[in-house]
Design a protein around this motif. Structure first.
Motif, PDB file in Angstrom:
ATOM      1  N   VAL A   1       0.584  -1.641  -0.088  1.00 42.71           N
ATOM      2  CA  VAL A   1       0.286  -0.307  -0.128  1.00 42.71           C
ATOM      3  C   VAL A   1       0.822   0.921   0.022  1.00 42.71           C
ATOM      4  CG1 VAL A   1      -1.311   1.285   1.853  1.00 42.71           C
ATOM      5  CG2 VAL A   1      -1.576  -1.116   1.107  1.00 42.71           C
ATOM      6  N   LEU A   2       1.967   1.421   0.688  1.00 42.14           N
ATOM      7  CA  LEU A   2       3.073   2.287   0.484  1.00 42.14           C
ATOM      8  C   LEU A   2       3.902   2.628  -0.155  1.00 42.14           C
ATOM      9  CD1 LEU A   2       4.372   1.556   4.576  1.00 42.14           C
ATOM     10  CD2 LEU A   2       2.642   3.461   4.162  1.00 42.14           C
ATOM     11  N   ARG A   3       4.310   1.694  -0.674  1.00 38.70           N
ATOM     12  CA  ARG A   3       4.927   1.642  -2.310  1.00 38.70           C
ATOM     13  C   ARG A   3       3.893   2.063  -3.613  1.00 38.70           C
ATOM     14  NH1 ARG A   3       7.124  -2.803  -5.951  1.00 38.70           N
ATOM     15  NH2 ARG A   3       4.780  -3.797  -5.347  1.00 38.70           N
ATOM     16  N   ARG A   4       2.866   1.522  -3.333  1.00 34.44           N
ATOM     17  CA  ARG A   4       2.033   1.933  -5.022  1.00 34.44           C
ATOM     18  C   ARG A   4       1.272   3.621  -4.617  1.00 34.44           C
ATOM     19  NH1 ARG A   4      -2.522  -2.574  -5.205  1.00 34.44           N
ATOM     20  NH2 ARG A   4      -1.376  -4.633  -6.029  1.00 34.44           N
ATOM     21  N   PHE A   5       1.315   3.680  -2.845  1.00 34.25           N
ATOM     22  CA  PHE A   5       1.259   5.738  -2.940  1.00 34.25           C
ATOM     23  C   PHE A   5       2.217   6.587  -3.521  1.00 34.25           C
ATOM     24  CE2 PHE A   5       1.621   8.833   0.176  1.00 34.25           C
ATOM     25  CZ  PHE A   5       0.534   9.698  -0.581  1.00 34.25           C
ATOM     26  N   SER A   6       3.196   5.910  -2.958  1.00 41.06           N
ATOM     27  CA  SER A   6       4.865   6.585  -3.220  1.00 41.06           C
ATOM     28  C   SER A   6       4.606   6.939  -4.722  1.00 41.06           C
ATOM     29  CB  SER A   6       6.357   5.723  -2.650  1.00 41.06           C
ATOM     30  OG  SER A   6       5.245   5.684  -0.926  1.00 41.06           O
ATOM     31  N   GLU A   7       4.541   5.723  -5.297  1.00 39.34           N
ATOM     32  CA  GLU A   7       4.578   5.410  -7.043  1.00 39.34           C
ATOM     33  C   GLU A   7       3.086   6.634  -7.468  1.00 39.34           C
ATOM     34  OE1 GLU A   7       4.524   1.363  -8.265  1.00 39.34           O
ATOM     35  OE2 GLU A   7       6.643   1.209  -7.722  1.00 39.34           O
ATOM     36  N   ASP A   8       2.192   6.629  -7.066  1.00 34.26           N
ATOM     37  CA  ASP A   8       0.913   7.225  -7.870  1.00 34.26           C
ATOM     38  C   ASP A   8       1.501   8.845  -7.441  1.00 34.26           C
ATOM     39  OD1 ASP A   8      -0.103   5.035  -8.353  1.00 34.26           O
ATOM     40  OD2 ASP A   8      -1.339   5.706  -6.945  1.00 34.26           O
ATOM     41  N   VAL A   9       2.270   9.446  -6.252  1.00 36.88           N
ATOM     42  CA  VAL A   9       2.304  10.604  -6.035  1.00 36.88           C
ATOM     43  C   VAL A   9       4.053  11.223  -6.705  1.00 36.88           C
ATOM     44  CG1 VAL A   9       3.430  12.063  -4.133  1.00 36.88           C
ATOM     45  CG2 VAL A   9       2.207  10.807  -3.426  1.00 36.88           C
ATOM     46  N   THR A  10       4.793   9.908  -7.068  1.00 38.93           N
ATOM     47  CA  THR A  10       6.349   9.913  -7.743  1.00 38.93           C
ATOM     48  C   THR A  10       5.813   9.963 -10.055  1.00 38.93           C
ATOM     49  OG1 THR A  10       7.347   9.186  -6.041  1.00 38.93           O
ATOM     50  CG2 THR A  10       8.295   9.417  -8.584  1.00 38.93           C
ATOM     51  N   GLU A  11       4.539   9.844  -9.896  1.00 33.48           N
ATOM     52  CA  GLU A  11       4.042  10.247 -11.029  1.00 33.48           C
ATOM     53  C   GLU A  11       3.203  11.374 -11.279  1.00 33.48           C
ATOM     54  OE1 GLU A  11       3.197   8.850 -14.903  1.00 33.48           O
ATOM     55  OE2 GLU A  11       4.538   7.728 -13.305  1.00 33.48           O
ATOM     56  N   LEU A  12       2.663  11.687 -10.484  1.00 35.53           N
ATOM     57  CA  LEU A  12       1.825  13.192 -10.284  1.00 35.53           C
ATOM     58  C   LEU A  12       2.609  13.903 -10.579  1.00 35.53           C
ATOM     59  CD1 LEU A  12      -1.222  12.611  -7.876  1.00 35.53           C
ATOM     60  CD2 LEU A  12      -1.251  12.469 -10.292  1.00 35.53           C
ATOM     61  N   VAL A  13       4.332  14.429  -9.840  1.00 39.23           N
ATOM     62  CA  VAL A  13       4.987  14.935  -9.466  1.00 39.23           C
ATOM     63  C   VAL A  13       5.869  15.060 -11.038  1.00 39.23           C
ATOM     64  CG1 VAL A  13       6.743  15.831  -8.907  1.00 39.23           C
ATOM     65  CG2 VAL A  13       5.142  15.133  -7.619  1.00 39.23           C
ATOM     66  N   ARG A  14       5.962  13.956 -11.804  1.00 39.91           N
ATOM     67  CA  ARG A  14       7.026  13.845 -13.096  1.00 39.91           C
ATOM     68  C   ARG A  14       5.623  14.095 -14.033  1.00 39.91           C
ATOM     69  NH1 ARG A  14       6.422  11.777 -17.608  1.00 39.91           N
ATOM     70  NH2 ARG A  14       4.674  10.865 -17.329  1.00 39.91           N
ATOM     71  N   ALA A  15       4.645  13.836 -14.047  1.00 39.09           N
ATOM     72  CA  ALA A  15       3.123  14.231 -14.641  1.00 39.09           C
ATOM     73  C   ALA A  15       3.694  15.848 -15.263  1.00 39.09           C
ATOM     74  CB  ALA A  15       2.649  13.465 -14.825  1.00 39.09           C
ATOM     75  N   GLU A  16       3.534  16.307 -13.941  1.00 27.94           N
ATOM     76  CA  GLU A  16       3.358  18.033 -14.132  1.00 27.94           C
ATOM     77  C   GLU A  16       4.885  18.605 -14.582  1.00 27.94           C
ATOM     78  OE1 GLU A  16       4.426  21.956 -12.525  1.00 27.94           O
ATOM     79  OE2 GLU A  16       5.150  19.988 -11.638  1.00 27.94           O
ATOM     80  N   THR A  17       5.691  17.909 -13.971  1.00 27.43           N
ATOM     81  CA  THR A  17       7.412  18.388 -14.236  1.00 27.43           C
ATOM     82  C   THR A  17       7.360  18.576 -15.449  1.00 27.43           C
ATOM     83  OG1 THR A  17       8.188  17.794 -12.165  1.00 27.43           O
ATOM     84  CG2 THR A  17       9.735  18.380 -14.079  1.00 27.43           C
ATOM     85  N   ALA A  18       6.756  17.113 -16.107  1.00 26.42           N
ATOM     86  CA  ALA A  18       6.818  17.113 -17.795  1.00 26.42           C
ATOM     87  C   ALA A  18       6.135  18.065 -18.481  1.00 26.42           C
ATOM     88  CB  ALA A  18       6.339  15.687 -18.581  1.00 26.42           C
ATOM     89  N   ASP A  19       5.025  18.909 -18.232  1.00 23.37           N
ATOM     90  CA  ASP A  19       4.082  19.667 -18.181  1.00 23.37           C
ATOM     91  C   ASP A  19       4.690  21.082 -18.970  1.00 23.37           C
ATOM     92  OD1 ASP A  19       2.808  18.075 -19.297  1.00 23.37           O
ATOM     93  OD2 ASP A  19       0.877  18.443 -17.651  1.00 23.37           O
ATOM     94  N   TRP A  20       5.755  21.341 -17.478  1.00 24.06           N
ATOM     95  CA  TRP A  20       6.257  22.818 -17.882  1.00 24.06           C
ATOM     96  C   TRP A  20       7.737  22.706 -18.306  1.00 24.06           C
ATOM     97  CZ3 TRP A  20      11.618  23.078 -15.143  1.00 24.06           C
ATOM     98  CH2 TRP A  20      11.828  23.884 -15.669  1.00 24.06           C
ATOM     99  N   MET A  21       8.132  21.212 -19.072  1.00 29.52           N
ATOM    100  CA  MET A  21       9.431  21.348 -19.677  1.00 29.52           C
ATOM    101  C   MET A  21       8.336  21.708 -21.474  1.00 29.52           C
ATOM    102  SD  MET A  21      11.089  18.308 -18.161  1.00 29.52           S
ATOM    103  CE  MET A  21      12.396  18.147 -19.139  1.00 29.52           C
ATOM    104  N   VAL A  22       7.191  20.985 -21.252  1.00 33.80           N
ATOM    105  CA  VAL A  22       6.939  21.205 -22.663  1.00 33.80           C
ATOM    106  C   VAL A  22       6.255  22.789 -22.862  1.00 33.80           C
ATOM    107  CG1 VAL A  22       4.944  20.792 -23.993  1.00 33.80           C
ATOM    108  CG2 VAL A  22       5.986  18.299 -23.106  1.00 33.80           C
ATOM    109  N   GLU A  23       5.734  23.511 -21.546  1.00 33.69           N
ATOM    110  CA  GLU A  23       5.515  24.553 -21.901  1.00 33.69           C
ATOM    111  C   GLU A  23       6.976  25.728 -21.901  1.00 33.69           C
ATOM    112  OE1 GLU A  23       3.071  28.291 -18.812  1.00 33.69           O
ATOM    113  OE2 GLU A  23       3.437  25.940 -18.593  1.00 33.69           O
ATOM    114  N   PHE A  24       7.910  25.126 -21.233  1.00 31.16           N
ATOM    115  CA  PHE A  24       9.335  25.784 -21.080  1.00 31.16           C
ATOM    116  C   PHE A  24       9.711  25.777 -22.258  1.00 31.16           C
ATOM    117  CE2 PHE A  24      13.044  26.349 -20.372  1.00 31.16           C
ATOM    118  CZ  PHE A  24      13.279  27.748 -20.061  1.00 31.16           C
ATOM    119  N   ARG A  25       9.512  24.422 -23.454  1.00 28.91           N
ATOM    120  CA  ARG A  25      10.415  24.386 -24.614  1.00 28.91           C
ATOM    121  C   ARG A  25       9.541  25.791 -25.321  1.00 28.91           C
ATOM    122  NH1 ARG A  25      11.064  19.057 -23.582  1.00 28.91           N
ATOM    123  NH2 ARG A  25      12.905  18.173 -22.718  1.00 28.91           N
TER     124      ARG A  25
END
Length: 234
Positions: free
Chosen positions: A160-184
Motif C-alpha cells: 500500500v505504501l509503495r503504490r502510494f509513493s509511486e502514484d505521488v512520484t508519477e503525479l510530480v513527474r507528469a506535472e514536471t513534464a508539462d512544465w518542460m513542454v511549456e518552457f520549450r
C-alpha cells in the motif's frame, strides 16, 4: 519562466532505517515518513501557486486595462473630448495590453498556478485514499481474524505504501513534464495542462493513460480506416 526547483530535488529524503524486530512500530514509522513526504509535496505546490497567481492577476489586469484604455481614447479623440494625442496614447495602451497577455503566456503565470493547484489537489486525494486504506489494514489486523501470517500482513502494508509513493512520484513527474513542454514552447494551451479544471481530473487521466495505455474493448474507439474498393472481375 526561469529556473525551477522541485520538492526534494537537491537533498531528497533518506529512507528511514529501523529494526524489524518490532514490525508494527516499523510500519507506523514508514507510514509517517510517506505521509509527511506527500504533505510536503502538496505544500510546495500550494506555495508555488501563490506568487504565480499574484503575477497572473497583475498581468491579466494590465491586459484588461490596456484594452479598455486603448479602445476608449481613440473614441474620445473622435468626439473631440480630449486632445489630438489621445489616439497615440490609446495605441500605446493597446500595445501594453498585448505585452501583458504575451508575458502571461510566455512566463506561464496563469497556466502555472492552475497546474500547481491541480497537482496539489491530486496529491491530497491520493493521501486520503492512503489514509483509508491504512485504516482498513489496521482494523483488519486488530479486529481479525487476520488473513495469513504476520509476514503477509506486513507485505500488504508495504505494498500500500509503495503504490502510494509511486502514484505521488508519477503525479510530480507528469506535472514536471508539462512544465518542460511549456518552457520549450513558451505558450502551451491551458486545456492540455489542467484538463477538466482545477480539480486535477485531467492530470490524473493522463497519468492513468500513460500507465495502462489506450483502453481496448467493445466500448473503446478506434480510427475508421477507409474502405478499399474490391478488385473488378474480368
Amino acid at each position: 519562466m526561469g529556473q525551477r526547483d522541485e520538492p526534494g530535488d537537491l537533498t531528497g529524503r533518506a529512507f528511514p532505517l529501523g529494526d524489524w524486530g518490532l514490525p508494527a512500530e516499523r510500519l507506523d514509522e514508514l507510514y509517517r515518513w510517506v505521509e509527511r513526504g506527500a504533505l510536503e509535496t502538496a505544500a510546495w505546490y500550494l506555495a508555488d501557486r501563490a506568487w504565480k497567481r499574484r503575477g497572473a492577476r497583475v498581468l491579466r489586469g494590465g491586459a484588461a486595462a490596456g484594452a479598455v484604455v486603448g479602445a476608449a481614447l481613440p473614441l474620445l479623440d473622435l468626439t473631440g473630448v480630449v486632445g489630438g494625442v489621445a489616439a497615440a496614447w490609446g495605441y500605446l495602451a493597446l500595445l501594453l495590453g498585448v505585452a501583458c497577455v504575451a508575458g502571461d503566456r510566455y512566463f506561464g503565470m496563469t497556466s502555472g498556478w492552475m497546474r500547481d493547484v491541480a497537482t496539489a489537489q491530486a496529491v491530497q486525494r491520493r493521501l486520503q485514499v492512503l489514509q483509508f486504506d491504512w485504516a482498513a489494514e489496521s482494523a483488519r489486523e486488530v479486529l481479525g481474524p487476520a488473513e495469513g501470517t504476520a509476514g503477509e500482513a506486513a507485505e500488504r502494508c508495504l505494498l500500500v505504501l509503495r503504490r502510494f509513493s509511486e502514484d505521488v512520484t508519477e503525479l510530480v513527474r507528469a506535472e514536471t513534464a508539462d512544465w518542460m513542454v511549456e518552457f520549450r514552447t513558451g505558450c502551451a494551451p491551458l486545456g492540455s495542462q489542467v484538463g477538466e479544471g482545477a480539480g486535477g481530473r485531467g492530470l490524473e487521466g493522463a497519468v492513468a493513460q500513460a500507465r495502462f495505455g489506450v483502453p481496448s474493448g467493445p466500448g473503446s474507439t478506434r480510427p475508421n480506416m477507409p474502405r478499399q474498393r474490391p478488385p473488378e472481375t474480368r
